[in-house]
Design a protein around this motif. Structure first.
Motif, PDB file in Angstrom:
ATOM      1  N   SER A  95     -15.811  35.518  -4.008  1.00 27.66           N
ATOM      2  CA  SER A  95     -16.685  36.678  -3.928  1.00 27.66           C
ATOM      3  C   SER A  95     -17.467  36.842  -5.209  1.00 27.66           C
ATOM      4  O   SER A  95     -17.090  36.351  -6.257  1.00 27.66           O
ATOM      5  N   HIS A 112     -22.359  35.498  -1.779  1.00 28.40           N
ATOM      6  CA  HIS A 112     -22.100  34.106  -1.417  1.00 28.40           C
ATOM      7  C   HIS A 112     -23.097  33.684  -0.337  1.00 28.40           C
ATOM      8  O   HIS A 112     -23.297  34.387   0.650  1.00 28.40           O
ATOM      9  N   TYR A 113     -23.703  32.520  -0.529  1.00 27.06           N
ATOM     10  CA  TYR A 113     -24.733  32.026   0.381  1.00 27.06           C
ATOM     11  C   TYR A 113     -24.347  30.638   0.887  1.00 27.06           C
ATOM     12  O   TYR A 113     -23.658  29.881   0.198  1.00 27.06           O
ATOM     13  N   THR A 114     -24.779  30.330   2.111  1.00 25.19           N
ATOM     14  CA  THR A 114     -24.313  29.122   2.778  1.00 25.19           C
ATOM     15  C   THR A 114     -25.409  28.126   3.134  1.00 25.19           C
ATOM     16  O   THR A 114     -25.102  26.974   3.443  1.00 25.19           O
ATOM     17  N   GLY A 154     -15.808  29.725  -1.557  1.00 29.15           N
ATOM     18  CA  GLY A 154     -16.033  30.986  -0.867  1.00 29.15           C
ATOM     19  C   GLY A 154     -15.661  32.187  -1.676  1.00 29.15           C
ATOM     20  O   GLY A 154     -15.366  33.237  -1.128  1.00 29.15           O
ATOM     21  N   GLN A 200     -23.008  25.573  -0.053  1.00 28.03           N
ATOM     22  CA  GLN A 200     -22.586  26.892  -0.484  1.00 28.03           C
ATOM     23  C   GLN A 200     -22.860  27.114  -1.970  1.00 28.03           C
ATOM     24  O   GLN A 200     -22.695  26.201  -2.782  1.00 28.03           O
ATOM     25  N   SER A 224     -26.888  34.326   3.909  1.00 27.90           N
ATOM     26  CA  SER A 224     -25.679  34.819   3.265  1.00 27.90           C
ATOM     27  C   SER A 224     -24.494  34.746   4.214  1.00 27.90           C
ATOM     28  O   SER A 224     -24.649  34.729   5.440  1.00 27.90           O
ATOM     29  N   THR A 225     -23.290  34.706   3.649  1.00 26.55           N
ATOM     30  CA  THR A 225     -22.076  34.679   4.457  1.00 26.55           C
ATOM     31  C   THR A 225     -22.007  35.921   5.336  1.00 26.55           C
ATOM     32  O   THR A 225     -22.062  37.046   4.852  1.00 26.55           O
ATOM     33  N   GLY A 226     -21.907  35.715   6.656  1.00 27.57           N
ATOM     34  CA  GLY A 226     -21.808  36.828   7.581  1.00 27.57           C
ATOM     35  C   GLY A 226     -23.054  37.665   7.708  1.00 27.57           C
ATOM     36  O   GLY A 226     -23.049  38.750   8.297  1.00 27.57           O
ATOM     37  N   THR A 260     -22.927  30.623  -4.998  1.00 21.99           N
ATOM     38  CA  THR A 260     -22.645  32.028  -5.248  1.00 21.99           C
ATOM     39  C   THR A 260     -23.528  32.539  -6.375  1.00 21.99           C
ATOM     40  O   THR A 260     -23.595  31.921  -7.442  1.00 21.99           O
TER      41      THR A 260
END
Length: 278
Positions: free
Chosen positions: A31, A104-106, A29, A141, A64-66, A143
């Motif tokens: 950045s 960051h991508y999930t 995770g 995940q 993407s994260t969030g 990045t």
């Protein structure tokens, strides 16, 4: 699935399979810096007892994260793919080679409009109601770093994904895994054959460039990637992990030149002209 030459990608990429907690393109995770990197997505497949397994892909999206889903590639008309073409021999299909915001991508997902299975000359439509709205998702995940190449390979496991219901129909219950490569690079160059006095000779048939981890040249189990040299002498390996390698030039199965401790860096490395003296 035996790996001969990597293509991955992305998705090399090619190139297919573990998740690493690394910078550039990997699990975890951490950045990423602001800016834009490059995402490559390649597709491979585990075989199914059929003559064809066809899917029509309309888009490739990342999450993407969030954030929300973002489309990184759209196919108009839909891209018609026989998954079994990418189930053996290290073959892979490059689906995406696109700029993507650092971050960051999930997840990655494939949106499909149609699928069919061909068995003994008979075509069976595949019921896509399970994925019509959500697409074929793959959790994993990775990045994307600014000014770096991130390579991801998707393994669309046809053997487990296309389920024969026993009543002459198939359902799609997708099983897809993701394999990010660490900070990756595209490798280019050319090969020229000369005689002992420096006169350029015609390029032989079946010239191949093979790439191995340093100290492993010639070991087929360690092969990291490769490319067929084109008629004009050029070659391109779309995705290979950043690192130090030994590179062999072969004519057929005969090694005609070895380069040792070649450093490959992201986002691309040009090996220039490699001269082979006959």
């Amino acid at each position: 699935m035996k790996k001969n030459r990597f293509l991955m990608i992305l998705v090399m990429a090619v190139l297919a399979v573990s998740l690493w907690t690394i910078t550039g393109c990997g699990g975890g995770g951490g950045s990423a810096s602001n800016g834009t990197g490059t995402l490559r997505v390649a597709l491979i497949d585990a075989p199914l007892n059929a003559s064809e397994v066809n899917v029509d892909i309309t888009s490739v999206q990342v999450h993407s994260t969030g954030g929300a889903w973002k489309t990184v590639e759209t196919f108009t008309p839909a891209k018609h793919v026989n998954l079994l073409d990418y189930s053996t021999g290290g073959n892979s299909l490059m689906l995406v080679d696109s700029p993507l915001a650092a971050g960051h991508y999930t997840m990655i997902r494939l949106m499909l409009s149609k699928a069919e299975v061909v068995v003994n000359g008979q075509t069976f439509d595949v019921d896509l109601k399970n994925v019509a709205q959500t697409g074929v998702k793959c959790n994993g995940q990775f990045t994307v770093e600014s000014n770096q190449l991130c390579a991801v390979t998707l393994d669309f496991n046809a053997q487990r994904s296309f389920v024969n219901t026993g009543s002459g129909t198939y359902m799609l219950h997708p099983v897809m895994s993701m394999s990010p490569v660490n900070i990756a690079a595209k490798v280019t160059g050319s090969v020229e054959f000369q005689n002992g006095t420096g006169v350029v000779q015609p390029l032989p048939a079946d010239v191949v460039v093979n790439v191995y981890p340093q100290g492993s040249a010639g070991n087929p189990d360690a092969l990291s990637g490769g490319a067929v040299v084109q008629l004009d002498g050029t070659f391109e390996i779309p995705v290979i992990a950043q690192g130090t390698y030994d590179i062999q030039i072969l004519v057929g199965t005969n090694v005609v030149k070895t380069l040792s401790a070649v450093v490959i860096t992201s986002p691309s490395t040009d090996l220039g002209k490699i001269i082979v003296v006959e």
